[in-house]
Design a protein around this motif. Sequence first.
Motif: not given
Length: 647
Positions: A289-311
Amino acid sequence: PLLPLETESVDNLVDSDDEEPTPRQSISREAMCRLNEMRINNQLCDAKIITEDSCFNVHRNIISACSDYFRTLFITTLNPENVTSTSVIGIASTEKMEVIIRYAYLRDINGIMDSNVVGILFISDYFGIHGLINYCIDFIIKHLSSENCVLFWLMSRYRSIPRLMEKSRGYIVENFIHVAVDCKDLLELDIDDFYGIVNDEMLNVKEENVVWECVLRWINYQPEKRKQYLCKLMQAIRLGLLTSSFFMENVKENHYVKNDQETRPIILETMRFLCDLETISVKSSEMKMPAIAVPRLPHEVIFAIGGWSEGAPQSVIETYDTRADRWVRIYHEDPSGPRSYHGTAVIGTKLYCCGGFNGHDYFNTCTRFDAVKKTWREIAPMHNRRCYVSVVSLNGLIYALGGYDGQTRQNTAERYNPRTNQWTMIAPMNFQRSDADACVMNGKIFITGGFNGQECLNTAEYYTPETNTWTLLPPMLTRRSGVSCASHRGIIFVIGGFNGLSRMNTGEKYDPDRRTWTFIKEMFHPRSNFGLEIIDDMILAVGGFNGVVTISHCECYVPEKNEWLEATDMGIVRSALTTNVMRGLLNIRDYTHQARNNLVEERRLRILGLGNDPSESSLFNLNRDMSFELLVGIGAEGADSGSELEE
């Protein structure tokens, strides 16, 4: 009334919720008002400050207490004389000097405004009045705009004001889409400053064509002098993230590019990369992947916390990197254990987790995650146990609404103050609600849908903190339990949920001006008990239960086009989770995809069935118009039954 001491800045006037609040030291306003009256009447004054057109009588001990300059002048042992007057050269504004002296006596900042704040800042800096310097900096930061941010950045750098320089530079990068259009000072920058901005990996742009168009405007401002820098500036643009049609029509065919031989290697590299994307499915060797295609960093992120999975309930934390379209596993889980059907809200860089269910117990306990320190801390418990609770933040306070305590669905609500670490009951809602969802808009809290123990609800209402009252809205078009809602650009969006018969993929929006609900386009996947957040001006739906299995699927709604786009799936299937957007993280790198220069190879391996990425997406499609699906993965079916406690 009490006045803060000189050493306190505006930031310190708000008690920190990191530890127990510390008492604020202060001085009597009444006493200082008397002293100021004595100054005005020239009573017991023992010094004069002489400017170019005015003379101010002052008390040396008062003025010296807040000014390094006057303290040194009046009490230094290097001066054998008893100094009682001083002439200040270069200060011609009586108004500004009066503001500064009033501040010394009263800590009064009412005289500071747009027209004089810079002058007062310079004078305060000259006199070493640190408290007033902080007030002026805070005032400027609060009033930064896309038109003035570059000017304040240059000014603060010249005057060596680090905090203002950092904030104004950050404003430029974060709001570059508007700055690029509105700010004339941006075109005045020299090549080094301009290159530093457009090359910044934190530059907040969803599409690189904004950067290319800004580069052209900068060159066109002084074309003969600046066209020589085209090659250097093109290396700062992520040309590989442009659509192929835009690149071919607007970059490759640009007259500056065609007449500059130095740009040819960059053009060829970009064309080769775009061509490789089209044939990625048949590539048998590793793709770089050349440098001209490396995405920049975001200014915000989404946190996904906990939940119900596999019973079982989960404590897993993942963050979503919008620029790389990747979910990242975060190994700083809540030590108090897993939670599902809980509520979360964000204040600053802290995430508050309230209530929930662990498969056995219904919680009233609450914890707080510091995303900078990466630590969890238990905070005061709620008055009531609340599973299926709706939680939001407004004006620095956390609100927990409704829920299920294991016996009854509740209409009660309570509010948490981080500064006092206390919960307070507020007015109850008009309806019992569990499994509802809430959001904030225009200083009010809106809550929609839910389950009252007998039926799914189509009712909605909003809370006004100033009057501590709930007001009913017109009913929704559909009954929805396990629903999610979000506010965006003055509109309430209510999506998905369970109507008593099936999980839904429908959504509707509420216009507060017209007081009407209207349907929006359906999601690709029906879901209930999922996360919903606004990021990059899109509405992201995350995970949930589709009526058969728990899913990890994610998709984004674009309001302007009334359409949904697929996004990369989470790393695990889960429902009953919470999602929150967090902005302003200084350590944002810790929550983003690390192997940013390996995204294309990840894509190739997934196509060949050799990768372990669980998802495929068209959200981060670098070549939408040519159907290139860069940086996406193969969808994974959830294996969990996703049993929902409510139904």
